[in-house]
Design a protein around this motif. Sequence first.
Motif, PDB file in Angstrom:
ATOM      1  N   SER A 155      -3.963   6.205 -11.779  1.00 37.22           N
ATOM      2  CA  SER A 155      -4.157   7.653 -11.710  1.00 37.22           C
ATOM      3  C   SER A 155      -4.406   8.057 -10.263  1.00 37.22           C
ATOM      4  O   SER A 155      -5.145   7.388  -9.543  1.00 37.22           O
ATOM      5  CB  SER A 155      -5.345   8.073 -12.586  1.00 37.22           C
ATOM      6  OG  SER A 155      -5.586   9.459 -12.469  1.00 37.22           O
ATOM      7  N   ASP A 156      -3.782   9.154  -9.833  1.00 42.05           N
ATOM      8  CA  ASP A 156      -3.982   9.652  -8.477  1.00 42.05           C
ATOM      9  C   ASP A 156      -3.914  11.169  -8.482  1.00 42.05           C
ATOM     10  O   ASP A 156      -2.919  11.759  -8.896  1.00 42.05           O
ATOM     11  CB  ASP A 156      -2.915   9.094  -7.528  1.00 42.05           C
ATOM     12  CG  ASP A 156      -3.324   9.207  -6.066  1.00 42.05           C
ATOM     13  OD1 ASP A 156      -4.271   9.946  -5.764  1.00 42.05           O
ATOM     14  OD2 ASP A 156      -2.696   8.539  -5.224  1.00 42.05           O
ATOM     15  N   THR A 157      -4.994  11.800  -8.019  1.00 41.68           N
ATOM     16  CA  THR A 157      -5.023  13.250  -7.873  1.00 41.68           C
ATOM     17  C   THR A 157      -4.872  13.663  -6.410  1.00 41.68           C
ATOM     18  O   THR A 157      -4.947  14.842  -6.093  1.00 41.68           O
ATOM     19  CB  THR A 157      -6.344  13.817  -8.423  1.00 41.68           C
ATOM     20  OG1 THR A 157      -7.436  13.262  -7.682  1.00 41.68           O
ATOM     21  CG2 THR A 157      -6.504  13.492  -9.901  1.00 41.68           C
ATOM     22  N   PHE A 158      -4.733  12.691  -5.521  1.00 35.62           N
ATOM     23  CA  PHE A 158      -4.459  12.894  -4.094  1.00 35.62           C
ATOM     24  C   PHE A 158      -5.611  13.523  -3.331  1.00 35.62           C
ATOM     25  O   PHE A 158      -5.419  14.076  -2.239  1.00 35.62           O
ATOM     26  CB  PHE A 158      -3.162  13.701  -3.901  1.00 35.62           C
ATOM     27  CG  PHE A 158      -2.001  13.065  -4.595  1.00 35.62           C
ATOM     28  CD1 PHE A 158      -1.475  11.870  -4.124  1.00 35.62           C
ATOM     29  CD2 PHE A 158      -1.467  13.610  -5.738  1.00 35.62           C
ATOM     30  CE1 PHE A 158      -0.424  11.247  -4.783  1.00 35.62           C
ATOM     31  CE2 PHE A 158      -0.426  13.005  -6.407  1.00 35.62           C
ATOM     32  CZ  PHE A 158       0.108  11.809  -5.926  1.00 35.62           C
ATOM     33  N   GLU A 159      -6.810  13.399  -3.902  1.00 33.75           N
ATOM     34  CA  GLU A 159      -7.968  13.891  -3.164  1.00 33.75           C
ATOM     35  C   GLU A 159      -8.387  12.919  -2.063  1.00 33.75           C
ATOM     36  O   GLU A 159      -9.088  13.288  -1.128  1.00 33.75           O
ATOM     37  CB  GLU A 159      -9.121  14.160  -4.113  1.00 33.75           C
ATOM     38  CG  GLU A 159      -8.830  15.264  -5.127  1.00 33.75           C
ATOM     39  CD  GLU A 159      -8.275  16.514  -4.457  1.00 33.75           C
ATOM     40  OE1 GLU A 159      -9.005  17.138  -3.664  1.00 33.75           O
ATOM     41  OE2 GLU A 159      -7.104  16.855  -4.716  1.00 33.75           O
ATOM     42  N   THR A 160      -7.984  11.669  -2.178  1.00 34.89           N
ATOM     43  CA  THR A 160      -8.183  10.678  -1.119  1.00 34.89           C
ATOM     44  C   THR A 160      -6.860   9.967  -0.880  1.00 34.89           C
ATOM     45  O   THR A 160      -5.970   9.963  -1.737  1.00 34.89           O
ATOM     46  CB  THR A 160      -9.259   9.641  -1.496  1.00 34.89           C
ATOM     47  OG1 THR A 160      -8.851   8.960  -2.686  1.00 34.89           O
ATOM     48  CG2 THR A 160     -10.606  10.315  -1.723  1.00 34.89           C
ATOM     49  N   ALA A 161      -6.734   9.356   0.287  1.00 34.19           N
ATOM     50  CA  ALA A 161      -5.517   8.613   0.610  1.00 34.19           C
ATOM     51  C   ALA A 161      -5.494   7.296  -0.147  1.00 34.19           C
ATOM     52  O   ALA A 161      -6.463   6.539  -0.120  1.00 34.19           O
ATOM     53  CB  ALA A 161      -5.447   8.353   2.113  1.00 34.19           C
ATOM     54  N   THR A 162      -4.402   7.025  -0.847  1.00 30.07           N
ATOM     55  CA  THR A 162      -4.290   5.805  -1.652  1.00 30.07           C
ATOM     56  C   THR A 162      -3.079   4.966  -1.287  1.00 30.07           C
ATOM     57  O   THR A 162      -2.693   4.077  -2.043  1.00 30.07           O
ATOM     58  CB  THR A 162      -4.231   6.166  -3.147  1.00 30.07           C
ATOM     59  OG1 THR A 162      -3.147   7.086  -3.367  1.00 30.07           O
ATOM     60  CG2 THR A 162      -5.547   6.792  -3.611  1.00 30.07           C
ATOM     61  N   GLY A 163      -2.484   5.245  -0.143  1.00 28.75           N
ATOM     62  CA  GLY A 163      -1.441   4.360   0.351  1.00 28.75           C
ATOM     63  C   GLY A 163      -0.015   4.766   0.070  1.00 28.75           C
ATOM     64  O   GLY A 163       0.899   3.956   0.227  1.00 28.75           O
TER      65      GLY A 163
END
Length: 508
Positions: free
Chosen positions: A334-342
């Motif tokens: 899951s990714d909401t793009f509130e932090t950088a995840t690569g």
Amino acid sequence: MRIPRIIPILLTAAVTVAMTATTGASPAAAAVPGPNIPLANVKATLTQLQSIATANGGNRAHGQPGYLASVNYLRGRLDAAGYTTAVQSFSYGGATGYNLIADWPGGDTTNTVMVGAHLDSVAAGPGINDNGSGSAAILEVALEVARQGVTPTRHLRFAWWGAEERGLIGSDFYVDSLSAAARANIEAYYNFDMVGSPNAGYFVYDGDNSDGTGAGPGPAGSAQLEATLVAYFSGIGVATEGTDFDGRSDYGPFIAAGIPAGGTFTGAEQRKTAAQAAKWGGTSGTAFDVCYHRACDTTANINDTALDRNADAIAYAVWNVAVSPPAPPATVYSDTFETATGWTTNPAGTDTATLGQWERGDPAATTSSGAKQLGTTVSGTNDLVTGRLAGAAAGDYDVDGGTTTIQLPAIALPATGPLTLSFSWYLAHGSNSSSADSFSAAVVHSGGTTTLFTQAGAASNRNGAWATRTANLTAYAGQSVRIVFRAVDASTASLVEAGVDDVRITQG
């Protein structure tokens, strides 16, 4: 319950079934409390079945008038409650037999849960414990479904079988009559045959053969059905023992067809051991039902406590397997793009866009004949966007010059599905666009790259608006995959914007 054709497997070697031994996660963790089924209601039905037998030669056996009268009595009550009923006829031993099938409206018919009991007695007596008890208990659960106006998650079907005492004839006929697709639609079958034995035990069909007495486990999924019933009895402080799928009741044709099965049983002609009497009460060295297949199997041959507990256990199983919402899918990613995840822009080094490359950030709103870049995200502050700035004009930071891609780092998918990708997205363009412009999503897997979704542009104005898209990833179970989003401006001087938010991969 029919007389076995072979020497029955004795239950003295049975052991207590532990919930955690049958399923990876305890069903009690997410259980819903089933309704209380009034004992008085169940016993009132038993009184009616006794009266039917008394008026028809003392029994409700296959081919005898008392059996058809029993079918008609139950059908009338189910019809009045709103069930869709059908009587299926068959021939055996020179007589006509009948199965009563009752479907409750609603629920997913490709995931049907059946609850069944045989309605016939032996010729020797009225069959109030065997098996008026199971028949009356499941009837009252069916009527409780109607009283509560339940909209089940899975489709609910109740069945009362004929000629069980002659060798599972009715249930065998029913299963044989189903098409392959109709069989596949039956997700589970619960069987209740003798649930009010006077010297009662508390047996649950051993779905995974954890008691090891030799009859073998039921089809895959039977252990979960077992665990649901064990969870109910555990919750009221009653220990249970496993009983084998030894072919003595109507689960037989279902497990032979590969359909998961379960159910409860309070004992027949076998004798209760001293250990069982210490655990459950009653008399050791005496049969669980001394009137088994005899004329004395009347309304006096019922243990009210056992009948009450089993009726509630049936309701608990129905509510937890068919009525309550299924467990939510497990989140793989899951990714909401509130932090950088690569996420990586231009991962293959082949992008041609000169402006508006994908980036993660807080997007600025732009308009040109309507919204083009959305300044609001689906969740939080950030999303993936093609050039997050606004500029003096809507076309200052849109996609220009070709293709821009952004790729998720490798995600190891579980080995089993179903697996689903979901994401929020939009594509916006001006009337100077064409079908050469596009937004797309793809999966990179061991066999190459597969496009999952494409939205092409057109020579018309398209404003930005968040939408949700899903794609099936089950074909890539067990692989390491990457998700790629692509935006393309291949038209001359066209205005193209795209965004992505809330990317998820789920299992289940």
